[in-house]
Design an enzyme around this catalytic site. Structure first.
Site, PDB file in Angstrom:
ATOM      1  CD  GLU A  19      -2.778  -1.249  -0.019  1.00 42.50           C
ATOM      2  OE1 GLU A  19      -3.014  -0.212  -0.671  1.00 42.50           O
ATOM      3  OE2 GLU A  19      -3.198  -2.379  -0.367  1.00 42.50           O
ATOM      4  CG  HIS A  22      -1.156   1.028  -4.398  1.00 40.45           C
ATOM      5  ND1 HIS A  22      -0.958   0.784  -5.737  1.00 40.45           N
ATOM      6  CD2 HIS A  22      -1.619  -0.145  -3.870  1.00 40.45           C
ATOM      7  CE1 HIS A  22      -1.277  -0.479  -6.012  1.00 40.45           C
ATOM      8  NE2 HIS A  22      -1.666  -1.054  -4.891  1.00 40.45           N
TER       9      HIS A  22
END
Length: 420
Positions: A19, A22
C-alpha cells in the site's frame, strides 16, 4: 502466541509496503489520498496527518489507499441549499458547513444559487445578511466540507485519480506489486549479509560440536587441498568424497594459516532417503560481502518468481488443484511450521510471500491491481478510457468472485490444518 505475532508482523509488513507503493506514487502525482489503511473492519488506531488519515483496522488481511476520485466524493452542493461559510484573511472559503450551523457562530449563511467545488472553485448565492445581493465566493482548493461535525477535504479535479495522465495512474497502481518485489529483494539481501552466501571454495565452514570433523581436529577456515591423495578444487569435491565413504578413514591434507597439515577423519554413517552416506559435521563455506549479498538477492528473487509462475502454469493446465491453494489460514499454519526452524527461515518465508503477493496482484483479474492495469492498457490502445460504470461493474463482479474463492480456500485450509 509467537506464531500469531510472527504472522501479524509478516502479513502487516507485506500489506504495508504494498500500500505504501500506491500511496507514495499517488502523492508524487499530486493525488489527494484521504486514507491509508492496514487491515479491514473496525478501527484499532487512527491518526490524521496533513491530508491523510492513517488507520490500523482489526482484520489484518489486506489494506487500501483511498484516493480522491476513486470513491463517491463529497456531497454535491445544489441550488437552494443553505450553507455556512468560513473564510480566511483573504476572504476565501475555508469551510463549507452543511448542517449544525449554529455551532459555528462566525460563519456566514448563504443560500446557494450555483456552486462548483471541483473545477472553478466558487460558491454563488444570496447571503442571509444581504439577501438582495448575490455574491460570488472563491473556494480554497484545500477547503473542507463539514457535515455532522466530520470534515472532508474537497478534491479539485487536478487532485483526483481519474484526471491524472495514463502514465501517472498506471505507475500508481503498478507501484503496489512493485514494492512487494523490492521488499523481497531487500529481505534476501539482509539474509545473505547476516548468514553469508554459500561458495564453492574447498574451505571448511562452521564445525558442529558433535561431528567427526570436530573430534578429528578440523577447524573452520581450513582449506582442503586433497583427500586420500585426490586433489580437491571445489567444495562439491569435498562433499562427494565424504558422502561416498561412511565409516572409512579419510586422509585430509589441509592448509591452516599458511601451514600444510595432515588430519585423518572418519565420516559417520547416516541413512538419508534410504541411502547410506557419510557426514563429518561441517557446513558449507560462506562469504559475507555486500556485492555477493546483492547478487544473492537478485538470484533468490528471480528463482522464487520463476517457481510461482510454474505453479500458476500448473494451476491453469489442471496439474495443480484448487484444493492446494492457501489463504490466510493456510499461511498462518505454514508460518507456524517455518517459525520453528529459526528466524532466517522465517525471513525467507516472508520474502517468498511478498513475491507471491506481488505476482497475484499483477494477474489480469478484475478488482486486483492487474485487472486495473489491464483496463489502462485497453485505454492506451483505444485512446480513451472505458466507461467508469462498466469498468466498476466488472471490478464488482471480480471482487465478488474473489471473495467466493477466498471462502472456499479458507474452508479447505481449516479442514486441512485444523479438522484432521
Amino acid at each position: 502466541m509467537s506464531t500469531v505475532i510472527a504472522f501479524i508482523v509478516i502479513f502487516g509488513a507485506l500489506v504495508f509496503f504494498h500500500e505504501w507503493g500506491h500511496f507514495f506514487f499517488a502523492k508524487r502525482a499530486g493525488i489527494l489520498c484521504r486514507e491509508f489503511a492496514i487491515g479491514f473492519g473496525p478501527k484499532v488506531f487512527s491518526h490524521k496527518k496533513g491530508e491523510t488519515t492513517y488507520n490500523i483496522r482489526l482484520l489484518p488481511i489486506g489494506g487500501y489507499v483511498r484516493m480522491a476520485g476513486e470513491d463517491p466524493e463529497v456531497v454535491e452542493i445544489k441550488p437552494g441549499y443553505r450553507i455556512g461559510l468560513l473564510f480566511d484573511k483573504e476572504n476565501k472559503v475555508t469551510k463549507l458547513i452543511l448542517n449544525n450551523k449554529e455551532k459555528y457562530p462566525k460563519c456566514r449563511i448563504v443560500e446557494v444559487e450555483q456552486a462548483d467545488i471541483e473545477k472553478d472553485l466558487f460558491i454563488k448565492g444570496f447571503p442571509e445578511d444581504d439577501p438582495d445581493n448575490m455574491e460570488t465566493f472563491s473556494v480554497l482548493p484545500t477547503a473542507v466540507i463539514v457535515e455532522n461535525g466530520a470534515e472532508t477535504q474537497i478534491a479539485p479535479v487536478d487532485r483526483q485519480f481519474g484526471y491524472k495522465t495514463l502514465a501517472q495512474r498506471t505507475m500508481t497502481i503498478f507501484a503496489g506489486p512493485l514494492m512487494n518485489f523490492v521488499l523481497a529483494f531487500v529481505v534476501f539481501i539482509i539474509i545473505a549479509l547476516l548468514q553469508g552466501v554459500p561458495t564453492n571454495d574447498p574451505k571448511l565452514g562452521e564445525i558442529t560440536p558433535d561431528g567427526a570433523a570436530k573430534a578429528a581436529g578440523l577447524q573452520q577456515g581450513d582449506i582442503v587441498q586433497s583427500i586420500n591423495g585426490s586433489e580437491i578444487s571445489s567444495w562439491a569435491d569435498v562433499v562427494e568424497l565424504i558422502r561416498k565413504n561412511p565409516n572409512k578413514k579419510l586422509d585430509f591434507t589441509i592448509n591452516r594459516a599458511g601451514k600444510d597439515m595432515e588430519i585423518v577423519v572418519t565420516p559417520i554413517e547416516k541413512k538419508v532417503e534410504g541411502e547410506k552416506i557419510g557426514l563429518i559435521g561441517v557446513y558449507s563455506p560462506v562469504e559475507k560481502s555486500p556485492v555477493q549479498a546483492v547478487k544473492s538477492g537478485f538470484q533468490e528473487t528471480y528463482f522464487w518468481t520463476k517457481q510461482i509462475f510454474v505453479s500458476l502454469e500448473k494451476l491453469v493446465t489442471g496439474q495443480f488443484s484448487i484444493n492446494m491453494l492457501s489463504g490466510p489460514v493456510g499461511i498462518y499454519a505454514s508460518t507456524d511450521a517455518v517459525a520453528k526452524s529459526g528466524i532466517y527461515y522465517l525471513m525467507k518465508w516472508a520474502g517468498v510471500l511478498s513475491i507471491n503477493l506481488g505476482i497475484m496482484n499483477l494477474l489480469p483479474i478484475p478488482a486486483l491491481d492487474g485487472g486495473r492495469l489491464m483496463f489502462f492498457a485497453i485505454e492506451g490502445l483505444r485512446g480513451k478510457p472505458i466507461d467508469k460504470q462498466k469498468e466498476g461493474m466488472v471490478h464488482f463482479i471480480g471482487f465478488a468472485l474473489l471473495m467466493l474463492l477466498m471462502l472456499v480456500v479458507t474452508w479447505n485450509d481449516i479442514q486441512r490444518f485444523f479438522l484432521k
